[in-house]
Design an enzyme around this catalytic site. Structure first.
Site, PDB file in Angstrom:
ATOM      1  N   ARG A  89       0.995  -1.160   0.033  1.00  0.00           N
ATOM      2  CA  ARG A  89      -0.056   0.026  -0.056  1.00  0.00           C
ATOM      3  C   ARG A  89       0.843   1.250  -0.107  1.00  0.00           C
ATOM      4  O   ARG A  89       0.259   2.259  -0.114  1.00  0.00           O
ATOM      5  CB  ARG A  89      -0.709   0.148   1.277  1.00  0.00           C
ATOM      6  CG  ARG A  89      -1.881  -0.992   1.110  1.00  0.00           C
ATOM      7  CD  ARG A  89      -2.683  -0.991   2.466  1.00  0.00           C
ATOM      8  NE  ARG A  89      -3.458  -2.259   2.651  1.00  0.00           N
ATOM      9  CZ  ARG A  89      -4.680  -2.458   3.206  1.00  0.00           C
ATOM     10  NH1 ARG A  89      -5.152  -1.562   3.640  1.00  0.00           N
ATOM     11  NH2 ARG A  89      -5.113  -3.633   3.066  1.00  0.00           N
ATOM     12  N   ARG A 123     -22.823   3.548  -7.729  1.00  0.00           N
ATOM     13  CA  ARG A 123     -22.995   2.459  -6.875  1.00  0.00           C
ATOM     14  C   ARG A 123     -24.244   2.663  -5.939  1.00  0.00           C
ATOM     15  O   ARG A 123     -24.329   3.769  -5.257  1.00  0.00           O
ATOM     16  CB  ARG A 123     -21.984   2.145  -6.200  1.00  0.00           C
ATOM     17  CG  ARG A 123     -20.686   1.537  -6.859  1.00  0.00           C
ATOM     18  CD  ARG A 123     -19.701   0.715  -6.399  1.00  0.00           C
ATOM     19  NE  ARG A 123     -18.953   1.399  -5.116  1.00  0.00           N
ATOM     20  CZ  ARG A 123     -17.712   1.303  -4.618  1.00  0.00           C
ATOM     21  NH1 ARG A 123     -17.220   0.539  -5.296  1.00  0.00           N
ATOM     22  NH2 ARG A 123     -17.283   1.924  -3.782  1.00  0.00           N
ATOM     23  N   ARG A 156     -23.528   4.561  -0.480  1.00  0.00           N
ATOM     24  CA  ARG A 156     -22.814   4.476   1.029  1.00  0.00           C
ATOM     25  C   ARG A 156     -22.283   5.902   1.381  1.00  0.00           C
ATOM     26  O   ARG A 156     -22.169   6.670   0.302  1.00  0.00           O
ATOM     27  CB  ARG A 156     -21.654   3.579   0.426  1.00  0.00           C
ATOM     28  CG  ARG A 156     -21.923   2.136   0.629  1.00  0.00           C
ATOM     29  CD  ARG A 156     -20.609   1.082   0.386  1.00  0.00           C
ATOM     30  NE  ARG A 156     -21.073   0.095  -0.406  1.00  0.00           N
ATOM     31  CZ  ARG A 156     -21.140  -1.113   0.102  1.00  0.00           C
ATOM     32  NH1 ARG A 156     -21.042  -1.141   1.332  1.00  0.00           N
ATOM     33  NH2 ARG A 156     -21.523  -1.970  -0.643  1.00  0.00           N
TER      34      ARG A 156
END
Ligand SMILES: [Zn+2]
Length: 225
Positions: A89, A123, A156
């Site tokens: 990462r 989404r 979300r």
């Protein structure tokens, strides 16, 4: 033995492409995010540690992530290799990885920020049963309503344009240097992730000289990422 790292921004299809690749090449798909989620869900010691960090608004540290990856790779259930997703990462983790493991390649799924915004902001989620929708690829029959239970579809909280802009900035500041480091070692194949998932998969196979992709009748499970 085939060992790959897959890198790509949220919405680039990392999870889907890893699963397609792993499926018929008998590779193990190692998703670091899934490992952490499993620990949190099963209330392990590690899970408790992660939960505390998240509650305090902190990131899971490099050491902890490296331990998890090391432990996972030590299980050696990957006779034919693995695809690791969600790691490294940042540059430091990439250096650790290069020192500890030899890899065959880095699959870099490249998706312009504009397309990430288009995909992620489309989404939706059913507020009642949790079913996932996407206003581009998987539209509900009735606008704003879940096909399964009739519940209201919502976004979300972390799919707001502001939150997404922060994540994109974070992604570029952390992952661009990782791609650069791997590129210098000549591991990286950059794949245009704007195409449909079968085309992207075929491109990956061609670029890495892998057996061709033959889509089966069965649809793979839809994965995020
Ligand atoms: Zn529903």
């Amino acid at each position: 033995m085939r060992k790959y790292v897959i890198l790509g921004v949220q919405g680039s299809g990392k999870g889907t492409q890893s699963a397609l690749l792993a499926g018929d090449l008998d590779l193990v798909h190692i998703s670091v995010g899934d490992i952490f989620r499993w620990h949190v869900k099963h209330h392990t010691k590690l899970g408790a540690q992660v939960r505390r960090l998240v509650a305090a608004g902190e990131l899971v540290g490099d050491d902890l992530v490296e331990d998890v990856v090391r432990e996972r790779l030590q299980q050696h259930d990957w006779n034919y290799g693995f695809v690791i997703d969600g790691f490294p990462r940042n540059r430091r983790q990439a250096e650790f990885f290069l020192e500890s493991y030899d890899i065959d390649g880095v699959i870099h799924l490249d998706l312009p920020d504009e397309e990430v915004r288009r995909r992620v902001l489309a989404r939706r989620l059913c507020s009642r049963c949790g079913m996932d929708y996407n206003l581009i690829a998987h539209r509900p029959e009735t606008e704003g309503r879940c096909d399964v239970c009739g519940g209201e579809l919502v976004s979300r909280e972390d799919d707001s344009p502001e939150a997404l802009a922060r994540r994109l900035q974070e992604y570029h500041s952390k992952i661009d240097p990782v791609v650069e480091l791997f590129r210098r070692k000549e591991y990286v194949m950059t794949i245009d992730a704007r195409a449909d998932k079968a085309t992207v998969q075929r491109t990956i196979r061609t670029r890495f000289n892998l057996p061709p992709y033959l889509p089966s009748q069965e649809e793979p499970v839809r994965l995020s990422g």
